[in-house]
Design a protein around this motif. Sequence first.
Motif, PDB file in Angstrom:
ATOM      1  N   SER A  27       0.863  -1.182   0.000  1.00  0.00           N
ATOM      2  CA  SER A  27       0.000   0.000   0.000  1.00  0.00           C
ATOM      3  C   SER A  27       0.899   1.232   0.000  1.00  0.00           C
ATOM      4  O   SER A  27       2.114   1.129   0.197  1.00  0.00           O
ATOM      5  CB  SER A  27      -0.896   0.013   1.242  1.00  0.00           C
ATOM      6  OG  SER A  27      -0.108   0.184   2.411  1.00  0.00           O
ATOM      7  N   ILE A  28       0.293   2.392  -0.199  1.00  0.00           N
ATOM      8  CA  ILE A  28       1.058   3.636  -0.174  1.00  0.00           C
ATOM      9  C   ILE A  28       1.726   3.824   1.187  1.00  0.00           C
ATOM     10  O   ILE A  28       2.893   4.202   1.257  1.00  0.00           O
ATOM     11  CB  ILE A  28       0.148   4.843  -0.510  1.00  0.00           C
ATOM     12  CG1 ILE A  28      -0.279   4.798  -1.977  1.00  0.00           C
ATOM     13  CG2 ILE A  28       0.847   6.158  -0.194  1.00  0.00           C
ATOM     14  CD1 ILE A  28       0.837   5.006  -2.978  1.00  0.00           C
ATOM     15  N   SER A  29       1.023   3.548   2.272  1.00  0.00           N
ATOM     16  CA  SER A  29       1.629   3.737   3.603  1.00  0.00           C
ATOM     17  C   SER A  29       2.830   2.817   3.792  1.00  0.00           C
ATOM     18  O   SER A  29       3.861   3.238   4.334  1.00  0.00           O
ATOM     19  CB  SER A  29       0.599   3.553   4.717  1.00  0.00           C
ATOM     20  OG  SER A  29       0.044   2.260   4.683  1.00  0.00           O
ATOM     21  N   ASP A  33       6.899   3.877   4.265  1.00  0.00           N
ATOM     22  CA  ASP A  33       7.790   3.296   5.273  1.00  0.00           C
ATOM     23  C   ASP A  33       9.029   2.693   4.626  1.00  0.00           C
ATOM     24  O   ASP A  33      10.141   2.819   5.155  1.00  0.00           O
ATOM     25  CB  ASP A  33       7.054   2.245   6.107  1.00  0.00           C
ATOM     26  CG  ASP A  33       6.026   2.855   7.047  1.00  0.00           C
ATOM     27  OD1 ASP A  33       6.138   4.061   7.367  1.00  0.00           O
ATOM     28  OD2 ASP A  33       5.101   2.123   7.460  1.00  0.00           O
ATOM     29  N   SER A  34       8.868   2.049   3.482  1.00  0.00           N
ATOM     30  CA  SER A  34       9.997   1.480   2.742  1.00  0.00           C
ATOM     31  C   SER A  34      10.939   2.586   2.263  1.00  0.00           C
ATOM     32  O   SER A  34      12.160   2.452   2.342  1.00  0.00           O
ATOM     33  CB  SER A  34       9.476   0.666   1.546  1.00  0.00           C
ATOM     34  OG  SER A  34      10.520   0.197   0.747  1.00  0.00           O
ATOM     35  N   LEU A  35      10.355   3.693   1.798  1.00  0.00           N
ATOM     36  CA  LEU A  35      11.168   4.837   1.392  1.00  0.00           C
ATOM     37  C   LEU A  35      11.978   5.382   2.564  1.00  0.00           C
ATOM     38  O   LEU A  35      13.149   5.721   2.409  1.00  0.00           O
ATOM     39  CB  LEU A  35      10.278   5.951   0.845  1.00  0.00           C
ATOM     40  CG  LEU A  35       9.900   5.903  -0.618  1.00  0.00           C
ATOM     41  CD1 LEU A  35       8.836   6.944  -0.924  1.00  0.00           C
ATOM     42  CD2 LEU A  35      11.119   6.125  -1.479  1.00  0.00           C
ATOM     43  N   GLU A  36      11.349   5.454   3.722  1.00  0.00           N
ATOM     44  CA  GLU A  36      12.030   5.970   4.918  1.00  0.00           C
ATOM     45  C   GLU A  36      13.207   5.075   5.295  1.00  0.00           C
ATOM     46  O   GLU A  36      14.261   5.569   5.699  1.00  0.00           O
ATOM     47  CB  GLU A  36      11.055   6.107   6.086  1.00  0.00           C
ATOM     48  CG  GLU A  36      11.675   6.578   7.382  1.00  0.00           C
ATOM     49  CD  GLU A  36      12.237   7.991   7.351  1.00  0.00           C
ATOM     50  OE1 GLU A  36      13.046   8.311   8.246  1.00  0.00           O
ATOM     51  OE2 GLU A  36      11.894   8.787   6.456  1.00  0.00           O
ATOM     52  N   GLN A  37      13.037   3.773   5.159  1.00  0.00           N
ATOM     53  CA  GLN A  37      14.128   2.839   5.454  1.00  0.00           C
ATOM     54  C   GLN A  37      15.304   3.074   4.507  1.00  0.00           C
ATOM     55  O   GLN A  37      16.453   3.058   4.916  1.00  0.00           O
ATOM     56  CB  GLN A  37      13.647   1.400   5.316  1.00  0.00           C
ATOM     57  CG  GLN A  37      12.620   0.999   6.333  1.00  0.00           C
ATOM     58  CD  GLN A  37      13.196   0.069   7.361  1.00  0.00           C
ATOM     59  OE1 GLN A  37      13.988  -0.789   7.033  1.00  0.00           O
ATOM     60  NE2 GLN A  37      12.801   0.266   8.600  1.00  0.00           N
ATOM     61  N   ALA A  38      14.996   3.275   3.227  1.00  0.00           N
ATOM     62  CA  ALA A  38      16.039   3.452   2.215  1.00  0.00           C
ATOM     63  C   ALA A  38      16.626   4.866   2.228  1.00  0.00           C
ATOM     64  O   ALA A  38      17.800   5.049   1.915  1.00  0.00           O
ATOM     65  CB  ALA A  38      15.474   3.149   0.830  1.00  0.00           C
ATOM     66  N   CYS A  39      15.803   5.847   2.596  1.00  0.00           N
ATOM     67  CA  CYS A  39      16.200   7.263   2.535  1.00  0.00           C
ATOM     68  C   CYS A  39      15.769   7.963   3.821  1.00  0.00           C
ATOM     69  O   CYS A  39      14.750   8.656   3.842  1.00  0.00           O
ATOM     70  CB  CYS A  39      15.546   7.943   1.342  1.00  0.00           C
ATOM     71  SG  CYS A  39      15.769   7.085  -0.216  1.00  0.00           S
ATOM     72  N   PRO A  40      16.510   7.769   4.914  1.00  0.00           N
ATOM     73  CA  PRO A  40      16.116   8.351   6.197  1.00  0.00           C
ATOM     74  C   PRO A  40      15.844   9.855   6.105  1.00  0.00           C
ATOM     75  O   PRO A  40      16.599  10.596   5.480  1.00  0.00           O
ATOM     76  CB  PRO A  40      17.323   8.064   7.099  1.00  0.00           C
ATOM     77  CG  PRO A  40      17.981   6.876   6.483  1.00  0.00           C
ATOM     78  CD  PRO A  40      17.766   7.037   4.995  1.00  0.00           C
ATOM     79  N   GLY A  41      14.717  10.259   6.698  1.00  0.00           N
ATOM     80  CA  GLY A  41      14.332  11.662   6.731  1.00  0.00           C
ATOM     81  C   GLY A  41      13.296  12.042   5.692  1.00  0.00           C
ATOM     82  O   GLY A  41      12.659  13.092   5.806  1.00  0.00           O
ATOM     83  N   ILE A  42      13.077  11.199   4.700  1.00  0.00           N
ATOM     84  CA  ILE A  42      12.143  11.571   3.627  1.00  0.00           C
ATOM     85  C   ILE A  42      10.682  11.515   4.092  1.00  0.00           C
ATOM     86  O   ILE A  42       9.861  12.306   3.644  1.00  0.00           O
ATOM     87  CB  ILE A  42      12.370  10.712   2.364  1.00  0.00           C
ATOM     88  CG1 ILE A  42      11.730  11.394   1.138  1.00  0.00           C
ATOM     89  CG2 ILE A  42      11.866   9.289   2.557  1.00  0.00           C
ATOM     90  CD1 ILE A  42      12.145  10.809  -0.182  1.00  0.00           C
TER      91      ILE A  42
END
Length: 91
Positions: A27-29, A33-42
């Motif tokens: 899902s988008i949420s 969360d996956s983006l945050e893991q790969a790119c902290p702070g986003i």
Amino acid sequence: MTIKVLVPTALQKFTNNQATLDCSGNSISELIDSLEQACPGIKSRLCDEQGKPRRFLNLYVNSEDIRFLDGTSTPLKDGDEVSIVPAVAGG
């Protein structure tokens, strides 16, 4: 499962200047969360304190605005493309 994420220039400082990322999530949420893991702070740039997308930011799944789908619960499938688009104002 791979989801292609198109990142606007303003957020590329969080992605090591990459305009596209391959992430995962059902899902988008989960994708955020996956983006945050790969790119902290986003995530703090994408979401408010309640975890909802910020007002000045639009998210699209395969060119469909998530506001007209299921919001952050919008389901994703392998091969989907998610675009992060900052709102533009002015005259």
